[in-house]
Design a protein around this motif. Sequence first.
Motif, PDB file in Angstrom:
ATOM      1  N   GLY A 274       4.543  -0.828   2.137  1.00  0.00           N
ATOM      2  CA  GLY A 274       3.094  -0.430   2.760  1.00  0.00           C
ATOM      3  C   GLY A 274       2.222  -1.270   2.283  1.00  0.00           C
ATOM      4  O   GLY A 274       0.953  -1.524   3.178  1.00  0.00           O
ATOM      5  N   LEU A 275       1.985  -1.790   1.017  1.00  0.00           N
ATOM      6  CA  LEU A 275       1.041  -2.436   0.598  1.00  0.00           C
ATOM      7  C   LEU A 275       1.052  -3.858   0.535  1.00  0.00           C
ATOM      8  O   LEU A 275       0.330  -4.630  -0.209  1.00  0.00           O
TER       9      LEU A 275
ATOM     10  N   TYR B 225       9.311   8.156  -9.210  1.00  0.00           N
ATOM     11  CA  TYR B 225       8.478   7.294  -8.699  1.00  0.00           C
ATOM     12  C   TYR B 225       9.096   6.004  -8.385  1.00  0.00           C
ATOM     13  O   TYR B 225       8.700   5.249  -7.257  1.00  0.00           O
TER      14      TYR B 225
ATOM     15  N   VAL C 191       8.167   2.364  -1.140  1.00  0.00           N
ATOM     16  CA  VAL C 191       7.495   2.602  -0.049  1.00  0.00           C
ATOM     17  C   VAL C 191       6.110   1.934   0.002  1.00  0.00           C
ATOM     18  O   VAL C 191       5.514   1.550   0.557  1.00  0.00           O
ATOM     19  N   LEU C 192       5.607   2.154  -1.263  1.00  0.00           N
ATOM     20  CA  LEU C 192       4.119   1.288  -1.690  1.00  0.00           C
ATOM     21  C   LEU C 192       4.246   0.063  -1.598  1.00  0.00           C
ATOM     22  O   LEU C 192       3.171  -0.798  -0.883  1.00  0.00           O
TER      23      LEU C 192
ATOM     24  N   THR D 112      -3.620   0.227  -6.920  1.00  0.00           N
ATOM     25  CA  THR D 112      -2.361  -0.367  -6.012  1.00  0.00           C
ATOM     26  C   THR D 112      -1.455  -1.565  -6.612  1.00  0.00           C
ATOM     27  O   THR D 112      -0.382  -1.584  -6.631  1.00  0.00           O
TER      28      THR D 112
ATOM     29  N   VAL E 240      -1.963   6.086 -11.596  1.00  0.00           N
ATOM     30  CA  VAL E 240      -1.920   7.121 -10.421  1.00  0.00           C
ATOM     31  C   VAL E 240      -3.306   7.760 -10.282  1.00  0.00           C
ATOM     32  O   VAL E 240      -3.882   7.912  -9.336  1.00  0.00           O
TER      33      VAL E 240
ATOM     34  N   TRP F 137      -5.288   5.196  -8.762  1.00  0.00           N
ATOM     35  CA  TRP F 137      -4.576   4.772  -7.733  1.00  0.00           C
ATOM     36  C   TRP F 137      -4.691   3.133  -7.719  1.00  0.00           C
ATOM     37  O   TRP F 137      -5.299   2.417  -6.786  1.00  0.00           O
TER      38      TRP F 137
ATOM     39  N   LYS G 137      11.640   6.748  -5.220  1.00  0.00           N
ATOM     40  CA  LYS G 137      11.413   7.304  -4.144  1.00  0.00           C
ATOM     41  C   LYS G 137       9.803   6.606  -3.570  1.00  0.00           C
ATOM     42  O   LYS G 137       9.783   6.354  -2.370  1.00  0.00           O
ATOM     43  N   ILE G 138       9.164   6.372  -4.450  1.00  0.00           N
ATOM     44  CA  ILE G 138       7.783   5.924  -4.180  1.00  0.00           C
ATOM     45  C   ILE G 138       7.506   4.506  -4.093  1.00  0.00           C
ATOM     46  O   ILE G 138       6.403   3.957  -3.369  1.00  0.00           O
TER      47      ILE G 138
ATOM     48  N   LEU H  59       0.467  -0.622  -9.608  1.00  0.00           N
ATOM     49  CA  LEU H  59       1.650   0.627  -8.999  1.00  0.00           C
ATOM     50  C   LEU H  59       2.807  -0.141  -8.508  1.00  0.00           C
ATOM     51  O   LEU H  59       4.055   0.564  -8.777  1.00  0.00           O
TER      52      LEU H  59
ATOM     53  N   THR I 149      11.138  12.780 -14.833  1.00  0.00           N
ATOM     54  CA  THR I 149      11.071  12.918 -13.621  1.00  0.00           C
ATOM     55  C   THR I 149       9.731  12.178 -12.838  1.00  0.00           C
ATOM     56  O   THR I 149      10.121  11.639 -11.822  1.00  0.00           O
ATOM     57  N   PHE I 150       8.863  12.283 -13.562  1.00  0.00           N
ATOM     58  CA  PHE I 150       7.593  11.566 -12.965  1.00  0.00           C
ATOM     59  C   PHE I 150       7.920  10.185 -12.820  1.00  0.00           C
ATOM     60  O   PHE I 150       7.694   9.268 -11.827  1.00  0.00           O
TER      61      PHE I 150
END
Lengths: 328, 328
Positions: free
Chosen positions: A266-267, A255, A262-263, A175, A170, A173, A258-259, A178, A250-251
């Motif tokens: 999107g990627l 991730y 999406v990544l 990608t 992170v 970043w 939720k994230i 990730l 939580t981190f």
Amino acid sequence: MKCAVCGRKAAVEVRRQGKAFCPEHYLEWFEGQVKRAIRRHRMLAPGERVLVAVSGGKDSIALWEVLHRFGYETAGLHIQLGIGDYSERALEVTRRFAEERGLPLYVVDLKEAYRLAIPELAELTRRRACSVCGLTKRYVMNRVAVEEGFDAVATGHNLDDEASVLLGNVLHWQTDALVRQGPVLPAKEKLAKRIKPLYLLTEREILAYTLLRRLPYQHEECPFAQGAKSLLYKDALNRLEAAMPGTKQTFLEQYLKKIEPVLAEGLAAEEVELTACERCGYPTTGKVCAFCRTWDRALSFAKKKGKLAGEVRFEPAPKPLFFAPSAS
Amino acid sequence: MKCAVCGRKAAVEVRRQGKAFCPEHYLEWFEGQVKRAIRRHRMLAPGERVLVAVSGGKDSIALWEVLHRFGYETAGLHIQLGIGDYSERALEVTRRFAEERGLPLYVVDLKEAYRLAIPELAELTRRRACSVCGLTKRYVMNRVAVEEGFDAVATGHNLDDEASVLLGNVLHWQTDALVRQGPVLPAKEKLAKRIKPLYLLTEREILAYTLLRRLPYQHEECPFAQGAKSLLYKDALNRLEAAMPGTKQTFLEQYLKKIEPVLAEGLAAEEVELTACERCGYPTTGKVCAFCRTWDRALSFAKKKGKLAGEVRFEPAPKPLFFAPSAS
């Protein structure tokens, strides 16, 4: 503090959940957490054969113990890195654990299989030991799993590991990294499924488990770990966790929930095709895989410098030694 | 070290860029960084009027100085928070700066406009001072900008601020906040454009600028800042930056470039509609905006507890005092 289950004197506090447990219920809680992770992410189906990557440290030993207790058909894979006494003791404790439980163990000795140990490989390639070691371990694990017909490779990555890798990815970043952060990496052609059943348990919690179960494990840290970036990230997260218990969990969990989807969506354009390495036939994004390139170059170098006697030819197969369980 | 431009003795090192500068070229470099940020993000068009939010600290004073030097038509807005001597001195230094340069200044005194200062507001609402202070400042800034016909509100947020907010949002994966992290928030109905021209400069770099330009500024930290979570995040990032110079910049810049667009697209479904607050008419996501709700409740409470004499009625308009530039 009192045990959250039975009210007796507690022995272990799980601060991020605001709970404490007596020894008996701690073991139950711990194994329940692993069971939940396996079920929630569909890591393993009944009857699947698991190759457990066992360094001999607390995480991988605890992992093997838990999977064995759950009744999975497991075998261990220990990779002898050749880092002096540290590696000797790691092999010793791993063999002891396997023998005591009558479990099969594969051992790949890098020096025997490829003629160089990790310290020499790092020196010849002028790369950090952790980098060439990680690359080599991932390759060997996968190849042994595929060739010996296992359904999955399980590794002992814990919450501290996973959260610190996520923090590093992170902060820069990264990608591509990730979108490969999950606790399950699905199988592909010649790529065994990889699972991390301990990914939601902290180092401290795993240590408590190994102590309460009286498991043998190697206490020492790898001498090359000092100064590694991962320790910087772990230190930063430990400070945040101390001030805000639950931060790491939580981190990582949010991730993944939720994230990451999406990544990944999107990627998607950035996703790369895997092809067969021209040298070894295992998956790679280039023509020759990083493992073959790294080791081939290191061996050519070693030969040129006169560091290896006799014929020097790189051969990618890891040739594991197999220790069958004793009949006991 | 030598100045990267002229080779004379350097006075300021910019470690994250591996450069150092003499005083003259440092000022040039610094202002060039701000100019680049404004241009790259199209923060301001020529002729646009800017309301600069000026606390009196180094960041907002440096920001006002730079925008004034660049030839923008600026006015300051200082919000008197009523935090004892700290706020008195903040107003003093801000007025001095405005007077010395012959610049117009608006002052909103919370105690005069709304009958409560920040410490009382925090106590009555039982919320952290930083939380109600931020909410109030954002509302007042926007409302003064809209009513006085400014094209933009500029704030002194720096790289340390922005990176630490991003770290907090990332550790908890606050999706709504993550997609509003940029250095420009575009104007909407009754919502002035918000810009952060110093977002790529560190606290240390801004301090060096104010010292070299001999700008007056308030040295003290706000007494409520102690123990704030943002300081935890800043501390974590400072440690990582010390080990890996450039971490903060990469973290923020790469996020804005590569990740924010993907999240904004992928999380679009979560975006909320803005409507007019039933109380004050300014934009909100609910029926009554958070500013009106918070202050209205606090005033009712204060009245009930007999803490305020005379008639107590909440009136949202901030009623700024205007200090026109002296004719000098």
